[in-house]
Design a protein around this motif. Structure first.
Motif, PDB file in Angstrom:
ATOM      1  N   ASN A  99      83.066   8.074  -5.060  1.00 19.88           N
ATOM      2  CA  ASN A  99      84.397   7.454  -5.097  1.00 19.88           C
ATOM      3  C   ASN A  99      85.277   7.993  -6.222  1.00 19.88           C
ATOM      4  O   ASN A  99      86.050   7.264  -6.822  1.00 19.88           O
ATOM      5  CB  ASN A  99      84.298   5.928  -5.195  1.00 19.88           C
ATOM      6  CG  ASN A  99      83.793   5.282  -3.926  1.00 19.88           C
ATOM      7  OD1 ASN A  99      83.690   5.914  -2.880  1.00 19.88           O
ATOM      8  ND2 ASN A  99      83.452   4.008  -4.004  1.00 19.88           N
ATOM      9  N   ASN A 101      88.390  10.260  -7.301  1.00 21.36           N
ATOM     10  CA  ASN A 101      89.585  10.714  -6.587  1.00 21.36           C
ATOM     11  C   ASN A 101      90.076  12.115  -6.949  1.00 21.36           C
ATOM     12  O   ASN A 101      90.929  12.659  -6.271  1.00 21.36           O
ATOM     13  CB  ASN A 101      90.725   9.704  -6.744  1.00 21.36           C
ATOM     14  CG  ASN A 101      91.272   9.640  -8.148  1.00 21.36           C
ATOM     15  OD1 ASN A 101      90.926  10.428  -9.024  1.00 21.36           O
ATOM     16  ND2 ASN A 101      92.132   8.670  -8.389  1.00 21.36           N
ATOM     17  N   VAL A 102      89.540  12.732  -7.979  1.00 24.33           N
ATOM     18  CA  VAL A 102      90.042  14.031  -8.425  1.00 24.33           C
ATOM     19  C   VAL A 102      89.943  15.100  -7.329  1.00 24.33           C
ATOM     20  O   VAL A 102      90.711  16.056  -7.327  1.00 24.33           O
ATOM     21  CB  VAL A 102      89.331  14.492  -9.713  1.00 24.33           C
ATOM     22  CG1 VAL A 102      87.896  14.907  -9.457  1.00 24.33           C
ATOM     23  CG2 VAL A 102      90.096  15.626 -10.366  1.00 24.33           C
ATOM     24  N   TRP A 104      90.697  14.822  -4.201  1.00 24.16           N
ATOM     25  CA  TRP A 104      91.661  14.733  -3.106  1.00 24.16           C
ATOM     26  C   TRP A 104      93.070  14.332  -3.520  1.00 24.16           C
ATOM     27  O   TRP A 104      94.002  14.479  -2.739  1.00 24.16           O
ATOM     28  CB  TRP A 104      91.162  13.790  -2.013  1.00 24.16           C
ATOM     29  CG  TRP A 104      91.005  12.342  -2.409  1.00 24.16           C
ATOM     30  CD1 TRP A 104      89.923  11.758  -2.994  1.00 24.16           C
ATOM     31  CD2 TRP A 104      91.966  11.309  -2.253  1.00 24.16           C
ATOM     32  NE1 TRP A 104      90.150  10.427  -3.215  1.00 24.16           N
ATOM     33  CE2 TRP A 104      91.388  10.121  -2.760  1.00 24.16           C
ATOM     34  CE3 TRP A 104      93.262  11.253  -1.737  1.00 24.16           C
ATOM     35  CZ2 TRP A 104      92.068   8.901  -2.765  1.00 24.16           C
ATOM     36  CZ3 TRP A 104      93.927  10.042  -1.735  1.00 24.16           C
ATOM     37  CH2 TRP A 104      93.331   8.886  -2.245  1.00 24.16           C
ATOM     38  N   THR A 105      93.288  13.888  -4.726  1.00 27.54           N
ATOM     39  CA  THR A 105      94.630  13.453  -5.106  1.00 27.54           C
ATOM     40  C   THR A 105      95.531  14.587  -5.583  1.00 27.54           C
ATOM     41  O   THR A 105      96.741  14.402  -5.692  1.00 27.54           O
ATOM     42  CB  THR A 105      94.563  12.378  -6.206  1.00 27.54           C
ATOM     43  OG1 THR A 105      93.843  12.902  -7.320  1.00 27.54           O
ATOM     44  CG2 THR A 105      93.887  11.120  -5.681  1.00 27.54           C
ATOM     45  N   ARG A 106      94.919  15.733  -5.878  1.00 26.14           N
ATOM     46  CA  ARG A 106      95.684  16.915  -6.303  1.00 26.14           C
ATOM     47  C   ARG A 106      94.783  18.133  -6.114  1.00 26.14           C
ATOM     48  O   ARG A 106      93.638  17.997  -5.705  1.00 26.14           O
ATOM     49  CB  ARG A 106      96.135  16.780  -7.749  1.00 26.14           C
ATOM     50  CG  ARG A 106      94.982  16.630  -8.718  1.00 26.14           C
ATOM     51  CD  ARG A 106      95.490  16.483 -10.144  1.00 26.14           C
ATOM     52  NE  ARG A 106      94.422  16.255 -11.066  1.00 26.14           N
ATOM     53  CZ  ARG A 106      93.510  17.151 -11.413  1.00 26.14           C
ATOM     54  NH1 ARG A 106      93.526  18.364 -10.914  1.00 26.14           N
ATOM     55  NH2 ARG A 106      92.561  16.858 -12.279  1.00 26.14           N
ATOM     56  N   ASP A 107      95.279  19.303  -6.440  1.00 26.81           N
ATOM     57  CA  ASP A 107      94.476  20.511  -6.298  1.00 26.81           C
ATOM     58  C   ASP A 107      93.299  20.461  -7.289  1.00 26.81           C
ATOM     59  O   ASP A 107      93.507  20.372  -8.500  1.00 26.81           O
ATOM     60  CB  ASP A 107      95.326  21.753  -6.567  1.00 26.81           C
ATOM     61  CG  ASP A 107      94.513  23.028  -6.471  1.00 26.81           C
ATOM     62  OD1 ASP A 107      93.692  23.134  -5.538  1.00 26.81           O
ATOM     63  OD2 ASP A 107      94.694  23.907  -7.327  1.00 26.81           O
ATOM     64  N   PRO A 108      92.054  20.514  -6.780  1.00 27.94           N
ATOM     65  CA  PRO A 108      90.885  20.410  -7.650  1.00 27.94           C
ATOM     66  C   PRO A 108      90.403  21.753  -8.218  1.00 27.94           C
ATOM     67  O   PRO A 108      89.268  21.852  -8.685  1.00 27.94           O
ATOM     68  CB  PRO A 108      89.830  19.808  -6.723  1.00 27.94           C
ATOM     69  CG  PRO A 108      90.163  20.416  -5.392  1.00 27.94           C
ATOM     70  CD  PRO A 108      91.675  20.490  -5.365  1.00 27.94           C
ATOM     71  N   TYR A 129      81.693   9.166  -0.854  1.00 23.92           N
ATOM     72  CA  TYR A 129      82.597   8.022  -0.844  1.00 23.92           C
ATOM     73  C   TYR A 129      81.940   6.858  -0.123  1.00 23.92           C
ATOM     74  O   TYR A 129      81.075   7.054   0.729  1.00 23.92           O
ATOM     75  CB  TYR A 129      83.924   8.387  -0.156  1.00 23.92           C
ATOM     76  CG  TYR A 129      84.690   9.406  -0.952  1.00 23.92           C
ATOM     77  CD1 TYR A 129      85.572   9.011  -1.937  1.00 23.92           C
ATOM     78  CD2 TYR A 129      84.479  10.769  -0.757  1.00 23.92           C
ATOM     79  CE1 TYR A 129      86.241   9.947  -2.708  1.00 23.92           C
ATOM     80  CE2 TYR A 129      85.149  11.712  -1.521  1.00 23.92           C
ATOM     81  CZ  TYR A 129      86.023  11.293  -2.489  1.00 23.92           C
ATOM     82  OH  TYR A 129      86.674  12.214  -3.256  1.00 23.92           O
ATOM     83  N   PRO A 134      88.566  11.432   2.368  1.00 25.42           N
ATOM     84  CA  PRO A 134      89.847  11.962   2.818  1.00 25.42           C
ATOM     85  C   PRO A 134      89.704  13.427   3.238  1.00 25.42           C
ATOM     86  O   PRO A 134      88.903  14.174   2.666  1.00 25.42           O
ATOM     87  CB  PRO A 134      90.749  11.835   1.591  1.00 25.42           C
ATOM     88  CG  PRO A 134      90.085  10.801   0.724  1.00 25.42           C
ATOM     89  CD  PRO A 134      88.626  10.940   0.988  1.00 25.42           C
ATOM     90  N   ALA A 136      91.505  15.798   2.616  1.00 22.67           N
ATOM     91  CA  ALA A 136      91.875  16.683   1.513  1.00 22.67           C
ATOM     92  C   ALA A 136      90.658  17.122   0.697  1.00 22.67           C
ATOM     93  O   ALA A 136      90.702  18.164   0.042  1.00 22.67           O
ATOM     94  CB  ALA A 136      92.890  15.994   0.607  1.00 22.67           C
ATOM     95  N   VAL A 137      89.569  16.355   0.731  1.00 25.38           N
ATOM     96  CA  VAL A 137      88.364  16.742  -0.010  1.00 25.38           C
ATOM     97  C   VAL A 137      87.820  18.041   0.563  1.00 25.38           C
ATOM     98  O   VAL A 137      87.611  19.017  -0.157  1.00 25.38           O
ATOM     99  CB  VAL A 137      87.294  15.627   0.038  1.00 25.38           C
ATOM    100  CG1 VAL A 137      85.972  16.114  -0.534  1.00 25.38           C
ATOM    101  CG2 VAL A 137      87.784  14.400  -0.708  1.00 25.38           C
TER     102      VAL A 137
END
Length: 164
Positions: A99, A101-102, A104-108, A129, A134, A136-137
């Protein structure tokens, strides 16, 4: 003594990680230290765990909950962002997050660069998760050159990734 609750998502994540007695484990976002509490007793053959969190409160809770493992040298707990984490190359066999969020919340990209360097050849990253991850992951991992496969079970879902 207060009974410590270990959420189903954490129990499932620990089963996905599958640490053996000599495994070198990195947990990203250790929260209150429940995963370390489950993993560290099995690290009996020279295995070690590093638990990191950017929250000082989480680091304190993990350290207190796992004081015996820290004292035994099996667990190290650090306050750090993943992008700012300094690790020796090829120092980790398996890294995981639950869980966090790094991814999927922005470019990792910066975080994945740290993990790419820290993982042994053949090492795995599990991004897990409580519910479905998401999209985006997967997208972020693939965009940065990681091979991704889905993983799911009772307690959660996510991806297992290896650098290409």
């Amino acid at each position: 003594m207060t009974r410590r609750v270990v959420p189903d998502r954490v129990r499932w994540a620990v089963s996905v990680v599958g640490a053996g007695p000599a495994t070198r484990v990195l947990e990203i976002g250790c929260g209150p230290g429940a995963a370390a509490e489950l993993i560290c007793p099995g690290l009996t053959g020279g295995g070690r765990m590093l638990a990191v969190d950017r929250s000082a409160v989480a680091v304190r809770r993990t350290s207190e909950r796992n004081a015996a493992h820290v004292a035994a040298g099996v667990l190290e707990v650090r306050e750090s962002s993943l992008a700012g984490l300094v690790l020796p190359d090829a120092s980790t066999e398996v890294a995981f997050s639950v869980n966090v969020n790094v991814f999927w919340t922005r470019d990792p990209g910066p975080e994945l660069a740290v993990l790419r360097a820290a993982l042994d050849p053949g090492g795995e990253l599990h991004v897990l998760y409580e519910g479905a991850p998401p999209a985006a992951v997967r997208d972020g991992l693939e965009r940065h050159g990681w091979s991704v496969r889905p993983v799911s079970g009772p307690g959660g879902a996510g991806v297992t990734a290896v650098p290409e």
